[in-house]
Design an enzyme around this catalytic site. Sequence first.
Site, PDB file in Angstrom:
ATOM      1  N   LYS A 255     -32.786 -98.027 -60.470  1.00  7.94           N
ATOM      2  CA  LYS A 255     -32.788 -99.179 -59.566  1.00  7.94           C
ATOM      3  C   LYS A 255     -33.875-100.135 -60.035  1.00  7.94           C
ATOM      4  CE  LYS A 255     -32.225-100.224 -54.717  1.00  7.94           C
ATOM      5  NZ  LYS A 255     -33.098-101.367 -54.568  1.00  7.94           N
TER       6      LYS A 255
ATOM      7  N   CYS B  57     -66.152-122.227 -54.279  1.00 10.99           N
ATOM      8  CA  CYS B  57     -67.532-122.676 -54.222  1.00 10.99           C
ATOM      9  C   CYS B  57     -67.591-124.006 -54.971  1.00 10.99           C
ATOM     10  CB  CYS B  57     -68.464-121.661 -54.879  1.00 10.99           C
ATOM     11  SG  CYS B  57     -70.092-122.385 -55.213  1.00 10.99           S
TER      12      CYS B  57
ATOM     13  N   LYS C  54     -34.925 -93.493 -53.438  1.00  8.66           N
ATOM     14  CA  LYS C  54     -36.193 -94.179 -53.703  1.00  8.66           C
ATOM     15  C   LYS C  54     -37.269 -93.176 -54.103  1.00  8.66           C
ATOM     16  CE  LYS C  54     -35.555 -98.610 -52.539  1.00  8.66           C
ATOM     17  NZ  LYS C  54     -36.009 -99.198 -51.312  1.00  8.66           N
TER      18      LYS C  54
ATOM     19  N   CYS D 255     -71.218-119.152 -50.588  1.00  6.35           N
ATOM     20  CA  CYS D 255     -71.082-118.512 -51.893  1.00  6.35           C
ATOM     21  C   CYS D 255     -72.090-117.368 -52.043  1.00  6.35           C
ATOM     22  CB  CYS D 255     -71.289-119.535 -53.004  1.00  6.35           C
ATOM     23  SG  CYS D 255     -71.217-118.801 -54.647  1.00  6.35           S
TER      24      CYS D 255
ATOM     25  N   ASP E  52     -39.670-118.109 -85.757  1.00  2.58           N
ATOM     26  CA  ASP E  52     -39.510-118.820 -84.486  1.00  2.58           C
ATOM     27  C   ASP E  52     -39.532-120.316 -84.718  1.00  2.58           C
ATOM     28  OD1 ASP E  52     -39.541-116.403 -83.351  1.00  2.58           O
ATOM     29  OD2 ASP E  52     -41.404-116.673 -82.194  1.00  2.58           O
TER      30      ASP E  52
ATOM     31  N   PHE F 126     -36.323-121.555 -86.130  1.00  4.38           N
ATOM     32  CA  PHE F 126     -35.328-121.507 -85.062  1.00  4.38           C
ATOM     33  C   PHE F 126     -35.479-122.715 -84.131  1.00  4.38           C
ATOM     34  CE2 PHE F 126     -33.746-120.139 -80.921  1.00  4.38           C
ATOM     35  CZ  PHE F 126     -32.484-119.636 -81.269  1.00  4.38           C
ATOM     36  N   ASP F 127     -36.718-122.997 -83.761  1.00  7.37           N
ATOM     37  CA  ASP F 127     -36.969-124.147 -82.879  1.00  7.37           C
ATOM     38  C   ASP F 127     -36.529-125.449 -83.522  1.00  7.37           C
ATOM     39  OD1 ASP F 127     -37.942-122.581 -80.937  1.00  7.37           O
ATOM     40  OD2 ASP F 127     -40.055-122.917 -81.380  1.00  7.37           O
TER      41      ASP F 127
ATOM     42  N   TYR G 195     -22.867-104.270 -62.868  1.00  9.46           N
ATOM     43  CA  TYR G 195     -21.694-104.266 -61.988  1.00  9.46           C
ATOM     44  C   TYR G 195     -20.734-105.344 -62.450  1.00  9.46           C
ATOM     45  CZ  TYR G 195     -19.531-103.665 -57.287  1.00  9.46           C
ATOM     46  OH  TYR G 195     -18.709-103.388 -56.234  1.00  9.46           O
TER      47      TYR G 195
ATOM     48  N   GLU H 244     -27.736 -94.844 -62.378  1.00  7.27           N
ATOM     49  CA  GLU H 244     -28.521 -95.875 -63.079  1.00  7.27           C
ATOM     50  C   GLU H 244     -29.884 -95.947 -62.410  1.00  7.27           C
ATOM     51  OE1 GLU H 244     -26.119 -99.230 -62.231  1.00  7.27           O
ATOM     52  OE2 GLU H 244     -24.429 -98.387 -63.355  1.00  7.27           O
TER      53      GLU H 244
ATOM     54  N   ASP I 149     -36.275-103.277 -60.163  1.00  2.18           N
ATOM     55  CA  ASP I 149     -36.934-104.042 -59.117  1.00  2.18           C
ATOM     56  C   ASP I 149     -37.103-105.485 -59.563  1.00  2.18           C
ATOM     57  OD1 ASP I 149     -38.041-104.494 -56.728  1.00  2.18           O
ATOM     58  OD2 ASP I 149     -39.984-103.577 -57.172  1.00  2.18           O
TER      59      ASP I 149
ATOM     60  N   CYS J  56     -73.932-123.081 -59.926  1.00  3.47           N
ATOM     61  CA  CYS J  56     -73.601-121.716 -59.522  1.00  3.47           C
ATOM     62  C   CYS J  56     -73.454-120.860 -60.776  1.00  3.47           C
ATOM     63  CB  CYS J  56     -72.312-121.757 -58.703  1.00  3.47           C
ATOM     64  SG  CYS J  56     -71.738-120.164 -58.133  1.00  3.47           S
TER      65      CYS J  56
ATOM     66  N   CYS K  90     -74.693-118.497 -54.979  1.00  2.00           N
ATOM     67  CA  CYS K  90     -75.617-119.630 -54.927  1.00  2.00           C
ATOM     68  C   CYS K  90     -75.846-120.158 -53.507  1.00  2.00           C
ATOM     69  CB  CYS K  90     -75.119-120.761 -55.835  1.00  2.00           C
ATOM     70  SG  CYS K  90     -73.662-121.599 -55.177  1.00  2.00           S
TER      71      CYS K  90
HETATM   72  S1  IVH Z   1     -25.297-101.821 -57.633  1.00  2.00           S
HETATM   73  C1  IVH Z   1     -22.553-102.850 -53.923  1.00  2.00           C
HETATM   74  N1  IVH Z   1     -27.041-101.039 -59.402  1.00  2.00           N
HETATM   75  O1  IVH Z   1     -30.421-103.124 -55.422  1.00  2.00           O
HETATM   76  C2  IVH Z   1     -23.644-102.292 -54.750  1.00  2.00           C
HETATM   77  N2  IVH Z   1     -27.800-102.459 -57.645  1.00  2.00           N
HETATM   78  O2  IVH Z   1     -30.279-102.440 -52.529  1.00  2.00           O
HETATM   79  C3  IVH Z   1     -24.071-103.247 -55.781  1.00  2.00           C
HETATM   80  N3  IVH Z   1     -30.176-103.036 -57.771  1.00  2.00           N
HETATM   81  O3  IVH Z   1     -28.629-105.923 -54.313  1.00  2.00           O
HETATM   82  C4  IVH Z   1     -25.398-102.968 -56.329  1.00  2.00           C
HETATM   83  N4  IVH Z   1     -30.620-101.921 -59.621  1.00  2.00           N
HETATM   84  O4  IVH Z   1     -30.105-106.183 -56.379  1.00  2.00           O
HETATM   85  C5  IVH Z   1     -26.840-101.754 -58.270  1.00  2.00           C
HETATM   86  N5  IVH Z   1     -28.470-100.286 -61.078  1.00  2.00           N
HETATM   87  C6  IVH Z   1     -28.271-101.005 -59.972  1.00  2.00           C
HETATM   88  C7  IVH Z   1     -29.303-101.733 -59.333  1.00  2.00           C
HETATM   89  C8  IVH Z   1     -29.030-102.443 -58.159  1.00  2.00           C
HETATM   90  C9  IVH Z   1     -31.114-102.708 -58.680  1.00  2.00           C
HETATM   91  C10 IVH Z   1     -30.437-103.885 -56.596  1.00  2.00           C
HETATM   92  C11 IVH Z   1     -29.409-104.965 -56.379  1.00  2.00           C
HETATM   93  C12 IVH Z   1     -28.843-104.742 -55.008  1.00  2.00           C
HETATM   94  C13 IVH Z   1     -29.900-103.908 -54.373  1.00  2.00           C
HETATM   95  C14 IVH Z   1     -29.293-103.052 -53.296  1.00  2.00           C
END
Ligand code: IVH
Length: 671
Positions: free
Chosen positions: A116, A425, A313, A407, A34, A37-38, A227, A114, A118, A431, A410
Amino acid sequence: MTAEQAAKEIQVLTEQINYHNDLYYQQHRSEISDYEFDQLLKKLQALEEQFPTLKQMDSPTQRVGGTITKNFQQVVHQYPMLSLGNTYSPEELTDFDARVAKGLEGEAYEYFCELKFDGVSISLIYEEGILVRAVTRGDGVQGDDVTTNVRTIRSIPLRIKNHQVPARFEVRGEIFLSKEIFLQLNKDREDIGEEKYANARNTASGTLKMQDSGEVARRKLNCFVYYLLGEENNISTHEESIHLLEKWGFNVSPTYAKCASIESVLHYIDSWEKKRLDLPLETDGVVVKVNKLAQQQQLGFTAKSPRWATSFKYKAESVSTRLNAITYQVGRTGAITPVAELEPVFLAGTTVKRASLHNANEIERLGLCIGDYVFVEKGGEIIPKVTSVDLSKREAARFPVQYISHCPECGTALTREEGEAQHYCPNSLGCAPQIRGRIEHFIQRKAMDIDSLGEQTIKQLNELGLVKSPADLYDLSKNDFLKLDKVKDKSAQNMLDGIVASRQAAFESVLFAIGIRHVGKTVAEKIARHFKNMEAIAKASIEDLLKAPEVGEKIAQSVYTFFRDERNQREIERLKMAGLAMESNSKEPEKESDALGGKSFVISGVFENYERDELQEIILKNGGRILSGVSGKLDYLVAGDNMGPSKREKAEKLGVTIISEKEFEELLKKG
Ligand code: IVH
C-alpha cells in the site's frame, strides 16, 4: 522554415526524445547526457512555439510544464474512487478471508498482494492510447483535473506505443515523491531559508495542486499504478491486468505477489514488514485483492469499499517517552523552530533524543506540557515526530507550554507574519546564530567553497568580534586565525589560503552565497546568467526580475527588497572590493575530462556536498555512465546517507565497488 519542414523536424525530434525517455525510464540506461537531452527538448519547444498548430497532445515538451492553471476543473469520475477496508491483525485478515469464502460459496480463489503506497491517488484516462485526463480522488465521486501537472511525470506514458489498446481505459495509481527527492527538497529549502516540509505524502499532494506545471516538473514526482479499469480489456484476472500495464509501459512496483491462500498472504505481509523500509517510497501496509475479476464482481462493493479487497496496516512503531523540555533553534533567516528534548528512547533502529515540533501551532495542536509522556513515531520511517500526548501518564495540574515571545539567543521580541506559522527573530544583524548561519551559508561548497573553515571556527571568530558578516572574512590576517583555540601556524595559513582561493569563485556562486531569501543555487544561476552582473540585478525592477527564468512573484520580491537595503548594498560593495566576481562569464557545460572513461555508476542516497543532479552531471562530463540499478555489470555504487541496506547488500553480493562521496572525489582526481 516552412510549416512542412517544421512538421518533419518536430516529428524527428519527438521520436528522438521519446526514444531517450523510454531508454531512461523503462530500461534505466542513457546514451546522452541530461544537457544534450534538454537541448533536444528546447529545440522542440521553440518549434512548437513558432508553429503552435503543430503541437501534439502527447508532445514530450509537456513533460517540462510551463502551463499555469489558476483553478482546477472539477470532473466526475466514471467509476467512483472508493477506499479500502482496513485490517490491523492476522485475525481481522482471517475474518476478511472467511467473508470472501462465504461470498464465493465454496468456489476456489486466490489473492494478489501489493504494497500500500503512501502517496496521492490518481485516475488516468486514456483515449485512443493517449493520456487525455488525470483526476485526483477528491471526495471519491468527483476530483480535480490535474492533467497538465501529471503530464510532467516522466514515468506516466503520454501515449501507449506499439500495442493494441482499448479505445478507452482508465488506470489508477499513486503519485509520490521518493524519499530521496523529498530529503533533497528539504535540504534545498533549508538553504534558502524556507520551512522544511513535514512529510513526503503531503508534499506530493501539494505539488500536484501547484498552479505552475513548470515547478511541478522540477519536483520530480513519480507514480506507481495498480489498477486497470475498462470494459474491453479482455482479461480475467487482476494479475493479467498488472502484466498488461507493465507491457504498455506503466510503472508497476515489482513488489507484488500472487498468493494461493490467506496463510501465504500473511507470509507476504511478514516478508515485507522490514524490507519495505528500503523501498524508494513510503508504504504503510499491504493491499490484498481477490485475483479473478469474475469473483470480484460476484463479491461486489459496499457503499464505501470493495468486498473483494482490503488493506492490512503495519503498526507504525510508536514509543512513549518523557518530554523533558522544549528548546528553540534560531535559523539563518531568523526562523524559530521549537524542538522537543526527549528522554532518550530506542525507536526503529536508532536512539531518539530530539524531535522537531515545527511551530507554535503544532505545540498547541498537541497540547503539550513539560513533563508529559508523549508518543514518538518515525514519520516516513526517517524523521522522528511527536504524535500525541500519552494522557494515561499525565500527572494532575500541568500547564500547557507557553511559546516564547523573545529570541532565546539575543532577547529581541519575536514577530509572526499574518498567515505564517513560523515566528521570526527580526534582529538579523545582531543575533549570533543568524550571523553565524549567514557565514556558514556563504562558505559552503555550493557557495564560496571555503572548506578550510568550519562551524567551530566561524563561532569563535564571531565571539572574538572578528567576523560579523561574510565580507569580514576577507579582512582577516593570519594573526587573527592564530588567536583561535589550538590553531597553529600551518592551519592558520591553510584557513587564509582557503579564503584567498575563494576569490576565484564564479559570479553564480557569489550570488547564491550572499543568501537572498528564496534564492537557491539553481535560481541564482538562472538570475546570474539572465542579468549578467550584480549591478543589473541590483537595479532591476520587480517586472525586470519576473522576466528571468524560474523567477516568480515571491523570488522577485525578495531579490528586490534585498538590494534596497543599505546594509546589503554596503556588504556587496565590500565583497566587490575584496575581489569577488561580480559578473558572469558562464558557458554551458562541456565535457571536462575522460577521468571516469567508460566506468559505470549508480548513485544512491543523499550527499553532503552535492545534489544528485550535480553528481550525475559530473560523472557524465568526465566520461562516466549512469546506470539506475545495481547489477553485475556495474563498476561503482556511490553511497550517500540514507541508502537502503538492501542495495548495499546486493552490491556487496555482486562484488560491486562501493565508494563514498570522498572516494568518488579522489577517483575523479586520479583519473
Ligand atoms: S487498489 C477499489 N492498490 O489506498 C480499490 N490502492 O485506501 C482500489 N492505495 O484510494 C484501490 N496502494 O489511493 C490499491 N496497491 C494499491 C494501493 C492502493 C495505495 C491507496 C489508493 C486507494 C487507497 C484506499
